[in-house]
Design a protein around this motif. Structure first.
Motif, PDB file in Angstrom:
ATOM      1  N   UNK A  22       0.628  -1.147   0.033  1.00 26.11           N
ATOM      2  CA  UNK A  22       0.124   0.081  -0.087  1.00 26.11           C
ATOM      3  C   UNK A  22       0.665   1.341   0.103  1.00 26.11           C
ATOM      4  N   UNK A  23       1.869   1.305   0.807  1.00 22.29           N
ATOM      5  CA  UNK A  23       2.732   2.435   0.879  1.00 22.29           C
ATOM      6  C   UNK A  23       3.462   2.746  -0.647  1.00 22.29           C
ATOM      7  N   UNK A  24       4.144   1.447  -1.071  1.00 23.17           N
ATOM      8  CA  UNK A  24       4.587   1.477  -2.499  1.00 23.17           C
ATOM      9  C   UNK A  24       3.754   2.192  -3.495  1.00 23.17           C
ATOM     10  N   UNK A  25       2.483   1.729  -3.469  1.00 22.05           N
ATOM     11  CA  UNK A  25       1.584   2.095  -4.579  1.00 22.05           C
ATOM     12  C   UNK A  25       1.111   3.547  -4.291  1.00 22.05           C
ATOM     13  N   UNK A  26       1.011   3.975  -3.144  1.00 22.65           N
ATOM     14  CA  UNK A  26       0.759   5.432  -2.892  1.00 22.65           C
ATOM     15  C   UNK A  26       1.942   6.370  -3.226  1.00 22.65           C
ATOM     16  N   UNK A  27       3.090   5.866  -2.981  1.00 21.29           N
ATOM     17  CA  UNK A  27       4.398   6.580  -3.373  1.00 21.29           C
ATOM     18  C   UNK A  27       4.413   6.937  -4.693  1.00 21.29           C
ATOM     19  N   UNK A  28       3.969   5.819  -5.649  1.00 21.10           N
ATOM     20  CA  UNK A  28       4.086   5.887  -7.097  1.00 21.10           C
ATOM     21  C   UNK A  28       3.110   6.557  -7.647  1.00 21.10           C
ATOM     22  N   UNK A  29       1.621   6.413  -7.104  1.00 16.52           N
ATOM     23  CA  UNK A  29       0.682   6.648  -7.708  1.00 16.52           C
ATOM     24  C   UNK A  29       0.549   8.380  -7.343  1.00 16.52           C
TER      25      UNK A  29
END
Length: 437
Positions: free
Chosen positions: A62-69
C-alpha cells in the motif's frame, strides 16, 4: 600493461595503488558466515537479520502504491542532501518515544544508520586518532573506524553495559599519553552484541565524564523501541544536545531493504553531515523515503512495532529456555529487548576455533572475536534470536551444546594424553570460508 604492483608477487595487480587507509578494511566475520549459514540445513544463530515476514505484505504494498501513484514525480527524482522534510518531521515523532526533542532542521536522513556512522568517521577521524568503544562493540563500526586509520580502544562492559569508572580511567590514560580521542561510540539500549541495556544513572555518568573531557558521544540506537517488557531508559540525546550525535534507523522497526536511517546532531556537525552526505551519495533515496513516509502517515506503525516485540520476545524466551536446558553450567546475558544473547564459554575454549565443528554440526554463530579490535572475545559467542523460528532456535542450541560439550571432551583428552585426534585440526582448517578460517 604495467601496473603499480607488477614487480611484486601479490595476486592483486593493483595492490600497490590502493590508499593506505584500505589496510583497515577487512572481511566481517558476520558477513563471511552468511555463505555457510544460508544453507537450509544449517540453523543460523549468527546474523542479526530482522524477521521482515512479520511485516504484513499489504502494508508495504500500500505504501509503495501510494508513493508511485500520488508522488511518483517526487519519489523518482533526486532529493535534498538532508532528506525529505516530511520524513524528517515524522522521525521527530519516532524519536519522541525515547524522550528526544529536536527540530526538523536537526535531522539528516542517511542511507541506513551505517552510512551515518561512516559519515561521522569521515568528518572526525584522522590517522592515529582514537575512538573509544565498548568492549565488545558492533563489528561493522569497528571496521569503519579502522578503515579511517583510527585506533579503537575498548572499555570493559558488564551486565549493565559500559562501566563509567573504566571509561574515566581509559580517558585519563589516553590523554596522559598524548592521544587524540575524537568520540565515544556506544549502543546503550539492547547492545549489539551483548544484549544488555545501560541504566539511566550510568547514562548520566557517562555523559558527565564526556562533558568534562570535552569528548563527543555517538549514540547508536537501532534497537531501542524493540523492548519486551518495559521501555529502556530515555536516549542519552534526550538530556544532552550539544555533546551527542544520535543515530537511528528504520531497518529494525520497518524493513532493512529500504536502507533509510538518520542522524541528529548539533548545528555545526549537522551542516557538515549534509555536505558529506551530498559528496557521498548526492541525496538519500527519494523513493525509499517516500515509501516510509507513506507508511508512517497511514499505517499503525506503533502497533506494528508491538507485533515485532512479540515476535522477538517469543524467540528470546525460546533461546533462554534452551540454554537453561542444554547448557546450564554456562553464563549468558538476559536481554530485555533487541536481537542478541552473549554466551560466555569456559576460558579455555576458543569460539573462533570451535566454529568449524559447529558448522559440521549444522549450527552457526558469531565468535566473540568479531566484536573486538584487539583480539579479545575468544571465550564468548554472540547468539542471534531475531530470525529463526522458536523451534529452530531450540534445535540450534541443542546442536551448539553438542559442539561445546564435544570441545570440552577433546580438551579433557588433551589434558590426559597431550595430543588431539588428527581429524580435529583438519576439520578446523577446511570447513570455513578463508575470511573466517
Amino acid at each position: 600493461m604495467t601496473t603499480p604492483a607488477s614487480q611484486g608477487t601479490n595476486l592483486d595487480p593493483w595492490f600497490g595503488a590502493y590508499a593506505a587507509r584500505t589496510a583497515g578494511l577487512s572481511a566481517s566475520e558476520v558477513r563471511a558466515l552468511f555463505a555457510v549459514a544460508s544453507r537450509p540445513e544449517v540453523v543460523s544463530l549468527a546474523g542479526g537479520m530482522p524477521y521482515v515476514s512479520a511485516l504484513p505484505t499489504e502494508l508495504l504494498q500500500s505504501a509503495v502504491d501510494r508513493a508511485v501513484r500520488e508522488q511518483g514525480p517526487v519519489a523518482l527524482q533526486y532529493g535534498s542532501g538532508q532528506g525529505s522534510p516530511a520524513l524528517r518531521e515524522q522521525i521527530l515523532d519516532v524519536m519522541s518515544l525515547e524522550g528526544i526533542r529536536a527540530s526538523v532542521d536537526d535531522v539528516v536522513v542517511t542511507t541506513g544508520s551505517q552510512h551515518a556512522l561512516e559519515l561521522m568517521a569521515k568528518l572526525f577521524l584522522d590517522p592515529g586518532d582514537v575512538v573509544i568503544a565498548e568492549g565488545p562493540s558492533y563489528v561493522t563500526a569497528v571496521t569503519v573506524f579502522k578503515s579511517f586509520q583510527a585506533e579503537v580502544v575498548h572499555v570493559p562492559m558488564d551486565d549493565e553495559g559500559l562501566q563509567p569508572q573504566a571509561l574515566q580511567e581509559t580517558i585519563d590514560r589516553l590523554k596522559a599519553s598524548g592521544r587524540r580521542i575524537k568520540f565515544i561510540y556506544t549502543i546503550p539500549s539492547f547492545h549489539n552484541p551483548m544484549g544488555v541495556t545501560l541504566p539511566w544513572q550510568r547514562r548520566v555518568e557517562i555523559l558527565e565524564i564526556a562533558r568534562r573531557a570535552e569528548i563527543l558521544v555517538v549514540e547508536d540506537n537501532p534497537y531501542g523501541l524493540l523492548y519486551f517488557d518495559q521501555a529502556p531508559p530515555q536516549a542519552m540525546r534526550s538530556v544532552e544536545e550539544d555533546g551527542v550525535v544520535y543515530l537511528g534507523t528504520f531497518s529494525k522497526t520497518f524493513a532493512p531493504g529500504l536502507r533509510v536511517g538518520w542522524a541528529v546532531a548539533p548545528h555545526a556537525i549537522r551542516e557538515k553531515l549534509v555536505l558529506a552526505n551530498e559528496a557521498a551519495v548526492l541525496s538519500p533515496s527519494s523513493f525509499s523515503q517516500t515509501v516510509i513516509s507513506e507508511y508512517l502517515a497511514t499505517a499503525d506503525w506503533r502497533g506494528q512495532i508491538d507485533t515485532f516485540r512479540g515476535v522477538y520476545r517469543e524467540r528470546r524466551d525460546a533461546m533462554l529456555d534452551a540454554l537453561g536446558r542444554h547448557l546450564p553450567s554456562l553464563d549468558w546475558t538476559v536481554p530485555s529487548g533487541g536481537f542478541y544473547v552473549w554466551l560466555r564459554l569456559p576460558e579455555h575454549l576458543d569460539s573462533k576455533a570451535m566454529l568449524p565443528r559447529a558448522v559440521k554440526e549444522l549450527v552457526a554463530y558469531t565468535p566473540g572475536t568479531a566484536f573486538y579490535a584487539d583480539g579479545g572475545g575468544r571465550s564468548a559467542i554472540r547468539l542471534s534470536f531475531c530470525y529463526p523460528t522458536p523451534d529452530f532456535i531450540r534445535e540450534g542450541i541443542r546442536r551448539l551444546a553438542n559442539v561445546i560439550n564435544g570441545e570440552l571432551e577433546l580438551l579433557g583428552e588433551f589434558a590426559q594424553t597431550g595430543s588431539l585426534p588428527a581429524q580435529t585440526e583438519q576439520t578446523r582448517q577446511n570447513l570455513l570460508p578463508p575470511s573466517i578460517g
